[in-house]
Design a protein around this motif. Sequence first.
Motif, PDB file in Angstrom:
ATOM      1  N   GLY A  45       0.774  -1.234   0.000  1.00  0.00           N
ATOM      2  CA  GLY A  45       0.000   0.000   0.000  1.00  0.00           C
ATOM      3  C   GLY A  45       0.799   1.274   0.000  1.00  0.00           C
ATOM      4  N   ALA A  46       2.124   1.176   0.068  1.00  0.00           N
ATOM      5  CA  ALA A  46       2.943   2.392   0.114  1.00  0.00           C
ATOM      6  C   ALA A  46       3.989   2.363  -0.985  1.00  0.00           C
ATOM      7  N   LEU A  47       4.169   3.488  -1.665  1.00  0.00           N
ATOM      8  CA  LEU A  47       5.309   3.662  -2.552  1.00  0.00           C
ATOM      9  C   LEU A  47       6.452   4.274  -1.753  1.00  0.00           C
ATOM     10  N   CYS A  48       7.673   4.048  -2.184  1.00  0.00           N
ATOM     11  CA  CYS A  48       8.788   4.730  -1.537  1.00  0.00           C
ATOM     12  C   CYS A  48       8.656   6.229  -1.807  1.00  0.00           C
ATOM     13  N   GLY A  49       9.350   7.038  -1.021  1.00  0.00           N
ATOM     14  CA  GLY A  49       9.204   8.478  -1.116  1.00  0.00           C
ATOM     15  C   GLY A  49       9.542   9.031  -2.482  1.00  0.00           C
ATOM     16  N   LYS A  50      10.601   8.531  -3.105  1.00  0.00           N
ATOM     17  CA  LYS A  50      11.024   9.079  -4.396  1.00  0.00           C
ATOM     18  C   LYS A  50      10.017   8.769  -5.492  1.00  0.00           C
ATOM     19  N   CYS A  51       9.487   7.552  -5.500  1.00  0.00           N
ATOM     20  CA  CYS A  51       8.517   7.204  -6.544  1.00  0.00           C
ATOM     21  C   CYS A  51       7.178   7.902  -6.311  1.00  0.00           C
ATOM     22  N   ALA A  52       6.780   8.031  -5.053  1.00  0.00           N
ATOM     23  CA  ALA A  52       5.532   8.734  -4.755  1.00  0.00           C
ATOM     24  C   ALA A  52       5.587  10.168  -5.270  1.00  0.00           C
ATOM     25  N   LEU A  53       6.737  10.818  -5.119  1.00  0.00           N
ATOM     26  CA  LEU A  53       6.873  12.186  -5.604  1.00  0.00           C
ATOM     27  C   LEU A  53       6.971  12.238  -7.121  1.00  0.00           C
ATOM     28  N   ALA A  54       7.834  11.404  -7.700  1.00  0.00           N
ATOM     29  CA  ALA A  54       8.081  11.487  -9.145  1.00  0.00           C
ATOM     30  C   ALA A  54       6.860  11.072  -9.957  1.00  0.00           C
ATOM     31  N   TYR A  55       6.142  10.029  -9.525  1.00  0.00           N
ATOM     32  CA  TYR A  55       4.997   9.546 -10.297  1.00  0.00           C
ATOM     33  C   TYR A  55       3.790  10.475 -10.173  1.00  0.00           C
ATOM     34  N   ASN A  56       3.812  11.323  -9.169  1.00  0.00           N
ATOM     35  CA  ASN A  56       2.803  12.373  -9.065  1.00  0.00           C
ATOM     36  C   ASN A  56       3.391  13.739  -9.412  1.00  0.00           C
ATOM     37  N   GLY A  57       4.621  13.716  -9.923  1.00  0.00           N
ATOM     38  CA  GLY A  57       5.319  14.942 -10.282  1.00  0.00           C
ATOM     39  C   GLY A  57       5.717  14.932 -11.744  1.00  0.00           C
ATOM     40  N   VAL A  58       7.039  14.844 -12.029  1.00  0.00           N
ATOM     41  CA  VAL A  58       7.522  15.017 -13.403  1.00  0.00           C
ATOM     42  C   VAL A  58       6.960  13.979 -14.379  1.00  0.00           C
ATOM     43  N   PHE A  59       6.652  12.775 -13.916  1.00  0.00           N
ATOM     44  CA  PHE A  59       6.160  11.750 -14.837  1.00  0.00           C
ATOM     45  C   PHE A  59       4.794  12.111 -15.419  1.00  0.00           C
ATOM     46  N   ARG A  60       4.049  12.965 -14.717  1.00  0.00           N
ATOM     47  CA  ARG A  60       2.723  13.355 -15.199  1.00  0.00           C
ATOM     48  C   ARG A  60       2.651  14.836 -15.547  1.00  0.00           C
ATOM     49  N   ASP A  61       3.815  15.469 -15.634  1.00  0.00           N
ATOM     50  CA  ASP A  61       3.877  16.903 -15.894  1.00  0.00           C
ATOM     51  C   ASP A  61       4.208  17.131 -17.368  1.00  0.00           C
ATOM     52  N   ALA A  62       3.222  17.620 -18.118  1.00  0.00           N
ATOM     53  CA  ALA A  62       3.426  17.833 -19.555  1.00  0.00           C
ATOM     54  C   ALA A  62       4.528  18.843 -19.831  1.00  0.00           C
ATOM     55  N   GLU A  63       4.771  19.761 -18.902  1.00  0.00           N
ATOM     56  CA  GLU A  63       5.831  20.742 -19.118  1.00  0.00           C
ATOM     57  C   GLU A  63       7.219  20.146 -18.909  1.00  0.00           C
ATOM     58  N   ALA A  64       7.290  19.043 -18.175  1.00  0.00           N
ATOM     59  CA  ALA A  64       8.583  18.398 -17.934  1.00  0.00           C
ATOM     60  C   ALA A  64       8.887  17.321 -18.967  1.00  0.00           C
TER      61      ALA A  64
END
Length: 672
Positions: A45-64
Amino acid sequence: MPNDKEIILTTCPRDCYDSCGIAVVKRRGAITKVLGDPDHPVSRGALCGKCALAYNGVFRDAEARLLTPLKRTGAKGEGRFEPVSWDEALNTIATRLKETVASAAPEKIVHAHYTGTCSLIAGGFPMRFFNRLGAREVEPDTVCNFAGHVALNYTTGDSYIGFDPRTAKDAHSIIVWGANPYACAPHAHKHWLPEAPGKKIVIDPVRHKTAEMADLFLQPFPGSDGALTFGMLHVLRREGMIDRDFLARHVIGWEEVEPAIAECTPAWSEAKTGVPAALIEEAATIFGTAPSLLWLGQGLSRQPMGGNAFRACAMLPAACGYFGKPGAGLYFLNGGGLRGIDGDYVAAEHLRKGPRDAFSQMELAARLEDPNDVRVFICWNINPAASSPEQKRLHAALKREDLFTVVLDLFQTDTADFADIVLPAASFLEFDDLVTSYMHLSVSAQTKAQEPMGKSLPNQEIFRRLAAAMGYNETELYETDESIIAHLLGGMPFGFDELKKTGSVYPTPEPVPQFADLTFPTPSGKFEIASEAAEADGLPRVPVPHADARPKQGRIRLLSPASPWQMNDSYGNDAKILERLGPARVALHPADAAILGLKEGDEAKLTNETGALVLNVTLSDVIPEGVALSHKGRWPKKERERVNVNVLNPGRKTDMGEANCPHGVEVTITPA
């Protein structure tokens, strides 16, 4: 109003032991959150901190993200491009490839790749194109852990056959040697190790978070693992803990190393390693008491004598007869074959007309400098401008105007800045695939949760289209993802649709014993302490009790392991992760800092024959005196000097496999 919430189960394909289950939450057809799958047996039920941030951050950011193919308009390295169509980009690449094959040879085309994604199709299918083309390959694992693979292939016959982690329930003890689960296997650190009933022993030059929670911690000076192993074997032999019947039946070469083991007392080992003799005695006695597990981490291989260290450590379970039984075994990596996955099918090596031609990543800068050696350079799943050694030399080589460079990536990385053509790759959220953990013996679905962003495409589709632009007609180059997945799951009692509903499945309900029939895939069928293959390759016939010489006065050994906030150099462009990382630092032991005249918060200049780097100083006793630590993974272009710690890595090769040994780097440190 009808419930518009949808949850899609998928799997993290990053270069990590855990292969975590993911629950993608969608509302009205759009992803709103990427979370951990609560039913996944590893991540729970938990992602590690880095993946939780990145998969809700740059991976879904059209500007990145990269959203369209790009063609260079500025100087190489400036990162100035203009959008072009897929047809123009692929035709430009195909024309250059055809010209190179016709005027020179396909060997003048070089491709580099690694673990930007570890899903089976995206990580393997491009090899079909390069096999058909006849291009040279930069040996992938030489940037990481190839010394360990070569060593275990000499010893056990297959470096991808390890113990099943589920067997930990039967282990009297677990040794974690040269691995940092807290940073690189966070759910093994959080769940697997604490829940195993046996004692935990951690052996590492760095007292990381996993080491702090261990029952026993041994801190050898970097490069002294061979000497430590022989000291432990001495104790096992002295205390009668050697399984001589197992050695007689299933091992070759014990009698050749036993005289050296007899000489390597704990006191001798303490002098070589810095580990107190009492701790060596205690660790060996715990390990030798009953079936135990030995996890050899990838960091162990990244030292000048990393191959010898692996061969030496592997003797421990052999000496105690710890194979073919519950709670016993040796682990480096687990391949897909242990769960019935035919990974070779994805690469279609039969498409290659001649022998495989590859060279070490340690040679990359020198090779790219030479116009007579490399004319076309294609990078996929890798960012060598950030992750490879001899960084300044490599960056200069990548500026060659006559070096045609193509980069596939999700983001405009440092390497992409040097490209002539950049191709936008889709993320793991945007296509179906399979994931097989390289620790746990599971098979997992990578399920498409949304359409690819912009005009990006999965790796495999990019190479299908490039094959068409080249005019190739082999059917393997156009096989669909659906067909490949069906083939890979052909021996399983479930199909992909069923797998997508559960996320992950263990094909075998019970733990799989390592080398259950005690037949090893070596030339002799036995565990080979003495290896004729190693001897034929110009290496010692048996492991030796080696310890690196300590740095000369004024020099410090520099370690550059993984950060808990990054995956190699992945996530080096996520704003929230960069915020947590803070400025680049070097950790120094307080005693060393006092000698150097440095204190917390000062700036220090690290220098050696390869380069120089200024870093903020932090004081820490998690490392021994004479050792400094600075985490890898930063993007050079985001640093003030436009270099990272690899500017200090001279590209020295390991004793086996011509691999990277960043943990053998030495530097001079002065106030900046």
